[in-house]
Design an enzyme around this catalytic site. Structure first.
Site: not given
Length: 325
Positions: A202, A215
């Protein structure tokens, strides 16, 4: 675009650290390859038999064509994973799909035909179940040529309010599961002399912001692990790609780990304005077939990747203001 900038930066940085005698040899033997790499024009796909650029400097090394190959997609019940299925089928691949929701996987099989799509339901947080999932995936069409580690969960909870149980579950799903599947499948790919492993990281794997601590940690982790793995698999015929999407119109924010351990339950304006899953899926498929080592894809938020590299102190000053919706 972001992809061209990424490739140009990788090539230039590699040359800055290259010994002088190697740079001279490269100029003499591979000058035309360098020009193609910088331009990424139509010639990049036409000159498949041209001398290869030294791997340390190469951002694109053509390898696998997906026709008649078998791809395994995790997180295939929605979002990018679901969009990958028709994108892979369009390139002539057969597809194994995995997720927890068996009904969603069965719908994909019914839509595309069991001769081209096979379902392997699995909860990737249950690491002890993954060896059996690998056996079922390989049995579906004989082997797995391309593994796309797409499954994952985001976070919208403060670090000090996230339980260690939730931390472990996020790390298991986002990091340990891709590593486990890859370790099971990569030896077979190496033995056959061809294969591809993708992992979805990401922009948050470069840029840490509030309420995404675990995350971001998991996405930094997969980027580090799979970059290292790529170097170890150099020359084996097995390529590794790290995919770094920005905002994509999926359910990732609704399903994100929220305060108190439940689902966040709402989306954000940034997600709603993001890229379509179909566009990202096409980008991933193109990255596999072109041999791209990293794909940064998204909107203006992808600038964070380059800011984190070249202006880290600025990023640290801005980070407290970047709490997600």
């Amino acid at each position: 675009g972001a992809q061209q900038v990424s490739v140009h930066v990788v090539w230039r940085v590699g040359r800055e650290h290259q010994p002088h005698h190697e740079r001279s040899a490269e100029r003499d033997g591979n000058a035309s390859c360098g020009r193609r790499l910088e331009g990424l024009g139509p010639s990049a796909s036409r000159h498949r038999d041209a001398p290869s650029i030294p791997r340390a400097n190469a951002a694109i090394v053509p390898r696998m064509q997906l026709r008649d190959r078998v791809a395994w997609v995790t997180g295939a019940s929605s979002g990018i994973g679901e969009a990958l299925v028709p994108a892979l089928l369009a390139r002539g691949a057969k597809v194994v799909v995995s997720a927890r929701r068996k009904d969603k996987l069965d719908a994909l099989v019914a839509q595309h035909g069991r001769e081209r799509v096979a379902a392997v339901p699995v909860d990737l947080t249950q690491l002890a179940d993954l060896p059996d999932a690998v056996r079922r995936a390989e049995a579906a069409f004989g082997q797995v040529d391309a593994l796309i580690n797409n499954a994952g969960r985001s976070q919208r909870a403060a670090a000090l309010e996230t339980s260690m149980e939730d931390v472990r579950e996020l790390m298991d799903l986002n990091f340990m599961a891709p590593v486990t599947l890859t370790r099971a499948l990569a030896p077979g790919m190496v033995a056959r002399g061809v294969g591809h492993v993708s992992v979805v990281s990401s922009v948050a794997g470069y840029l840490s912001t509030p309420h995404r601590s675990t995350y971001s940690a998991s996405k930094f982790a997969v980027r580090g692990y799979f970059d290292s793995l790529r170097a170890e698999l150099h020359g084996t015929g097995v390529e590794v790609a790290v995919i770094c999407p920005g905002y994509v119109r999926t359910e990732i924010t609704r399903a994100a780990l929220g305060e108190g351990g439940g689902a966040h339950g709402k989306t954000s304006s940034a997600i709603e304005a993001g890229l379509s899953p179909e566009k990202v899926a096409k980008g991933i498929v193109s990255a596999i077939e072109s041999g791209r080592h990293e794909l940064v894809i998204g909107g203006k938020e992808t600038a964070g990747v380059y800011l984190s590299r070249w202006a880290p102190s600025l990023v640290r000053r801005l980070a407290p203001r970047l709490t997600p919706d």
